[in-house]
Design a protein around this motif. Structure first.
Motif, PDB file in Angstrom:
ATOM      1  N   GLU A 352       0.821  -1.215   0.000  1.00 50.23           N
ATOM      2  CA  GLU A 352       0.000   0.000   0.000  1.00 50.23           C
ATOM      3  C   GLU A 352       0.855   1.265   0.000  1.00 50.23           C
ATOM      4  N   THR A 353       1.846   1.301   0.918  1.00 54.32           N
ATOM      5  CA  THR A 353       2.682   2.501   1.026  1.00 54.32           C
ATOM      6  C   THR A 353       3.438   2.793  -0.253  1.00 54.32           C
ATOM      7  N   TYR A 354       4.073   1.781  -0.813  1.00 50.81           N
ATOM      8  CA  TYR A 354       4.931   2.019  -1.980  1.00 50.81           C
ATOM      9  C   TYR A 354       4.127   2.288  -3.247  1.00 50.81           C
ATOM     10  N   VAL A 355       2.951   1.703  -3.341  1.00 47.94           N
ATOM     11  CA  VAL A 355       2.113   1.962  -4.513  1.00 47.94           C
ATOM     12  C   VAL A 355       1.547   3.383  -4.451  1.00 47.94           C
ATOM     13  N   HIS A 356       1.076   3.800  -3.282  1.00 49.62           N
ATOM     14  CA  HIS A 356       0.596   5.183  -3.130  1.00 49.62           C
ATOM     15  C   HIS A 356       1.726   6.169  -3.432  1.00 49.62           C
ATOM     16  N   ASN A 357       2.918   5.860  -2.938  1.00 52.68           N
ATOM     17  CA  ASN A 357       4.063   6.739  -3.170  1.00 52.68           C
ATOM     18  C   ASN A 357       4.394   6.831  -4.658  1.00 52.68           C
ATOM     19  N   ALA A 358       4.312   5.694  -5.345  1.00 51.17           N
ATOM     20  CA  ALA A 358       4.590   5.676  -6.794  1.00 51.17           C
ATOM     21  C   ALA A 358       3.575   6.534  -7.545  1.00 51.17           C
TER      22      ALA A 358
END
Length: 476
Positions: A352-358
């Motif tokens: 979740e964190t890395y996809v939102h950040n991307a």
């Protein structure tokens, strides 16, 4: 019991390995103990998520029936099963490679004096070698072992009989050159990050040998390590030598792309990591052209699935790095497709964190500043470098939206954050440089061309600096 070495190893085995182990345990040649079979069956029927229920007291009656509980007896059974599993893994490894099986048979037939059988295994081993596309270090090791068995076989005959001494010597050279060059690259790579000096032994003599015998570079396992070592060592020398280093890297890249089928997966991954780290190191030194080289290697890694582990998981850090690099290079459409295609491979706990950040980085590049901030609000700020990335991105958003008062306050809080966190000196410097340039950008007199030109030059000449291209664009 559920924290034992036995349970750890058992649940690491694949389904096909467990099926093979079941037959192995039930074979009287490998195991004659009924309690070992019973313990195996108990583990086999217990799902991974229920392994915490595997307590010795509960397992004992399922294995020994109505016998009085004995911790020692349970330990013995667990120990016996553990040893059987180890034997199975060794056996599976030994028979997993057809060429190595034939080499082992050659040795046994030679000892038994069975010439026809020996020759048949020799021919089979040679045939396997010729048919294989692999030409890695292990290939040279097998080639040497085949010649060694042939030599030992021929040595049993008359003393003046024709022997394969030249072939044996040549195969030994290729095997040693490959292994030594690979070892040198490992030492070099570790030396760069650990600040430790290593003794490279015979390496200089081998490099001179290769210069005088360049035909050995026809072997991928020699050429790739040789080119990488030369590129990595020349890059730290004079201007002319640095140019030579870049030439060597291009030779490495060409050889790598032409030889992806010549290496087994593990060695190919090792070479790939050397290439990626080389590009990152040069990019960090301000050599912008290596960003394109790095992007090329990332695409190759995705195409070859080198970047996915054995469980089809993509490291969240790699996912983040590819997204940032592609956007920095202006490959917006490619990045959008990459995020869509590969977000499902990101490790679940980081997904979740890395996809939102991307997506926040993508939306910012597309000028969708509100969407950027919405995505950033959904990022988990427990991850240090994601937090740093998010703070940098927020600073850029505030600047684009002309929120200078908010930006000034945010810059001050970011400085405090950097002082309080235990961050490597190198990362401290690149973030501090970015903050410094942002402050100068905000405070720049709008119609002062001289001040603008001075800042432009300062940004260009600052090596350890994030978002250099974006900063220069704001001045342009």
């Amino acid at each position: 019991m559920y924290t034992s070495k036995l349970v750890d190893i058992f649940y690491r085995l694949s389904k096909s390995q467990l099926r093979g182990l079941r037959k192995f345990v039930q074979s009287p040649y490998h195991n004659k103990r009924e309690d070992v079979i019973a313990l195996f069956e108990l583990l086999y029927r217990t799902p991974l998520e229920n392994r915490i229920a595997l307590r010795k007291e509960k397992a004992f009656p399922k294995i020994f029936g109505k016998k009085k509980y004995s911790s020692d007896q349970m330990d013995y059974t667990m120990s016996f099963l553990f040893k059987v599993i180890e034997q199975f893994l060794v056996y599976e490894n030994a028979i997993g490679d057809k060429t190595n099986v034939q080499i082992a048979l050659m040795e046994e037939y030679r000892k038994l004096g069975l010439s026809k059988h020996f020759q048949q295994s020799f021919n089979t081993a040679e045939r396997y070698q010729e048919k294989s596309t692999i030409r890695d270090i292990d290939y040279h090791e097998k080639a040497f072992q085949i010649e060694l068995q042939q030599y030992e076989f021929l040595a049993l005959k008359q003393r003046d009989a024709t022997k394969n001494l030249q072939e044996l010597s040549t195969k030994l050279d290729l095997r040693f050159l490959s292994q030594k060059l690979m070892d040198a690259c490992r030492l070099l790579a570790h030396q760069a990050v650990a600040k430790q000096k290593y003794n490279f032994g015979l390496l200089e003599a081998l490099l001179s040998y290769i210069e005088n015998e360049p035909e050995v570079l026809a072997h991928p396992s020699i050429a790739l390590y040789y080119y990488y070592y030369q590129a990595a060592t020349e890059a730290s020398k004079s201007e002319l030598e640095r140019e030579n280093g870049e030439d060597y890297f291009q030779k490495f890249k060409t050889a790598f792309l032409e030889s992806t089928e010549a290496f087994a997966e593990e060695e190919l991954q090792g070479l790939y990591i050397l290439a990626v780290n080389y590009c990152i190191r040069n990019t960090n030194l301000g050599k912008d052209k290596y960003q394109l080289e790095l992007f090329d290697f990332y695409k190759v890694g995705l195409d070859l699935r080198i970047l996915l582990d054995e469980n089809e998981i993509l490291s969240p850090f790699t996912f983040n790095n590819i997204t940032k690099l592609a956007l920095r290079l202006g490959k917006v459409d490619w990045t959008e497709k990459f995020i869509e295609d590969y977000k499902k491979f990101v490790e679940p706990q980081y997904h979740e964190t890395y996809v939102h950040n991307a997506y926040s980085m993508l939306y910012f590049t597309q000028g969708k500043y509100e969407e950027t901030m919405i995505r950033l609000q959904q990022v988990d700020y427990k991850e240090l470098f994601i937090t740093m990335d998010a703070k940098v991105l927020l600073m850029k958003v505030y600047y684009q939206l002309d929120e200078y008062d908010v930006l000034e306050s945010f810059i001050n809080s970011f400085k405090v954050f950097l002082r309080r966190k235990d961050i490597l000196a190198y990362h401290q410097e690149i973030y501090k440089n970015f903050i410094r340039m942002m402050q100068k950008l905000v405070n720049l007199p709008p119609f002062n061309k001289a001040a603008k030109g001075k800042l432009f030059k300062e940004i260009e000449e600052t090596q350890k600096l994030l978002e250099k291209k974006w900063l220069l664009e704001q001045l342009s």
